[in-house]
Design a protein around this motif. Structure first.
Motif, PDB file in Angstrom:
ATOM      1  N   SER A   1       0.810  -1.221   0.000  1.00 51.78           N
ATOM      2  CA  SER A   1       0.000   0.000   0.000  1.00 51.78           C
ATOM      3  C   SER A   1       0.841   1.267   0.000  1.00 51.78           C
ATOM      4  CB  SER A   1      -0.919   0.030   1.222  1.00 51.78           C
ATOM      5  OG  SER A   1      -0.182   0.317   2.402  1.00 51.78           O
ATOM      6  N   GLN A   2       2.050   1.157   0.545  1.00 52.66           N
ATOM      7  CA  GLN A   2       2.968   2.284   0.675  1.00 52.66           C
ATOM      8  C   GLN A   2       2.418   3.407   1.555  1.00 52.66           C
ATOM      9  OE1 GLN A   2       4.388   3.529  -3.187  1.00 52.66           O
ATOM     10  NE2 GLN A   2       5.315   1.554  -3.618  1.00 52.66           N
ATOM     11  N   TYR A   3       1.388   3.110   2.332  1.00 48.37           N
ATOM     12  CA  TYR A   3       0.877   4.067   3.308  1.00 48.37           C
ATOM     13  C   TYR A   3       1.678   3.897   4.594  1.00 48.37           C
ATOM     14  CZ  TYR A   3      -3.147   5.114   0.340  1.00 48.37           C
ATOM     15  OH  TYR A   3      -3.949   5.516  -0.701  1.00 48.37           O
ATOM     16  N   ALA A   4       2.395   4.922   4.994  1.00 51.95           N
ATOM     17  CA  ALA A   4       3.297   4.812   6.142  1.00 51.95           C
ATOM     18  C   ALA A   4       2.565   4.396   7.410  1.00 51.95           C
ATOM     19  CB  ALA A   4       4.032   6.132   6.362  1.00 51.95           C
ATOM     20  N   TYR A   5       1.377   4.965   7.625  1.00 52.05           N
ATOM     21  CA  TYR A   5       0.657   4.650   8.853  1.00 52.05           C
ATOM     22  C   TYR A   5       0.254   3.180   8.890  1.00 52.05           C
ATOM     23  CZ  TYR A   5      -2.550   4.989  12.779  1.00 52.05           C
ATOM     24  OH  TYR A   5      -3.174   4.801  13.983  1.00 52.05           O
TER      25      TYR A   5
ATOM     26  N   GLY B   1       8.402  -0.490  12.594  1.00 50.63           N
ATOM     27  CA  GLY B   1       7.119   0.170  12.790  1.00 50.63           C
ATOM     28  C   GLY B   1       7.264   1.609  13.240  1.00 50.63           C
ATOM     29  N   THR B   2       8.206   1.858  14.151  1.00 54.91           N
ATOM     30  CA  THR B   2       8.408   3.220  14.665  1.00 54.91           C
ATOM     31  C   THR B   2       8.856   4.160  13.554  1.00 54.91           C
ATOM     32  OG1 THR B   2       9.002   2.355  16.854  1.00 54.91           O
ATOM     33  CG2 THR B   2       9.650   4.613  16.356  1.00 54.91           C
ATOM     34  N   ALA B   3       9.754   3.696  12.699  1.00 56.53           N
ATOM     35  CA  ALA B   3      10.229   4.531  11.594  1.00 56.53           C
ATOM     36  C   ALA B   3       9.071   4.933  10.684  1.00 56.53           C
ATOM     37  CB  ALA B   3      11.290   3.774  10.796  1.00 56.53           C
TER      38      ALA B   3
END
Length: 327
Positions: free
Chosen positions: A110-114, A143-145
């Motif tokens: 998805s390339q959605y960071a969230y 995950g944090t990044a």
């Protein structure tokens, strides 16, 4: 929910779900159920979350896998995130691992960071709960990044604090201290905006890291601060109480009466919600306390119970701790 008003959040989500069923709106039902899963988590209704999330995934059309319905990530990922966290609390780690892998598999393209951050963060919580520190570190850092890229203010404090916890557990004290400071700064900023939904869990992770770094006074303050947010959040309170028990066992702050009281209160709460890993931890704490007081039979009973539970759940690291205690 973001403001920490759990009861109000549950009521609103429940009403929305009932309306969706009455007017037969499938998208609203998926969304409302998804939000309800989130809202009831601090209450310790993990079995219900598992039931709701599995039901949601079963009725989700294949063409809607990427639909977010106005949220920050697709419902298909949120459901799996709540499944992973709830199953981990229940000690059903193998089942949780399957959903964690699915969440990451869905999020990555998805390339959605969230979405990516939430998927890896849930995986990190799973391995952290199980005591697999190396896997936890990899998932939490990834995950944090992603969450930092997405400016995910609701989740970042807990993610960064958990990173500090796992680094302290792995003996990387200098890096753990750096992450501790970062987590404290982010948490202060988030709380200044009245965003307190996940503060109690963030303080729990901070306290764990501080205790491993022999900062018992700071760990106690973190536990107490977390408990201050525990209204309508008994599952989160159970973790905070267990942390206070461990702090009271530290050589620099040894207080056997407080330790026993906190362990027993945490165990009552954890037992009522089926939080088997936490129940086992409370037995281990009580066993260590009894052994220290010279109560050998009581100590052996508690530690044997913890050993059996850890073995059943495949918590290898913790099993080794109890076997060493029995020895």
């Amino acid at each position: 929910f973001v403001l920490g008003e759990v009861d109000e959040a549950v009521a609103a989500a429940s009403d929305a779900r009932e309306i969706a069923e009455r007017v037969q709106d499938p998208k609203l039902r998926l969304l409302a159920t998804n939000v309800l899963e989130q809202a009831i988590s601090p209450r310790g209704e993990f079995e219900r979350i598992v039931e709701l999330a599995i039901e949601n995934l079963a009725i989700l059309p294949a063409g809607w896998l990427g639909e977010s319905f106005g949220r920050f990530a697709p419902t298909s990922i949120y459901d799996r995130v709540y499944l992973v966290r709830s199953l981990a609390e229940l000690g059903r780690f193998d089942q949780a691992a399957r959903y964690a892998a699915e969440a990451i598999e869905l999020a990555e393209p998805s390339q959605y960071a969230y979405a990516i951050g939430m998927a890896y963060w849930a995986s990190g919580v799973l391995w952290l709960t199980r005591g697999d520190w190396v896997r936890a570190r990899s998932a939490i850092e990834h995950g944090t990044a992603a969450l930092e890229t997405a400016d995910a203010v609701l989740t970042l404090p807990g993610a960064i604090a958990s990173g500090a916890w796992v680094l302290a557990q792995l003996g990387e004290a200098e890096e753990a201290v750096r992450r501790l400071r970062e987590a404290e700064n982010v948490l202060q900023t988030v709380e200044s905006r009245q965003i307190v939904a996940n503060s109690i869990r963030a303080y729990h992770a901070l306290g764990r890291a501080q205790l491993l770094l022999d900062r018992s006074a700071d760990a106690r303050r973190a536990a107490d601060r977390g408990l201050a947010y525990s209204r309508s959040r008994p599952a989160d309170a159970a973790h905070a109480l267990h942390l206070r028990g461990d702090v009271a066992m530290h050589p620099d702050a040894f207080d056997p009466e407080s330790a026993e009281a906190d362990y027993r209160e945490a165990m009552v709460l954890a037992t009522s919600f089926g939080m088997r890993p936490l129940v086992a931890h409370c037995h281990l704490g009580l066993g260590k306390l009894d052994r220290r007081a010279g109560k050998r039979e009581q100590a052996r009973e508690h530690i044997s119970t913890a050993t059996t539970m850890y073995r059943e759940m495949g918590m290898t690291y913790w099993l080794e701790q109890t076997e060493a205690e029995l020895g």
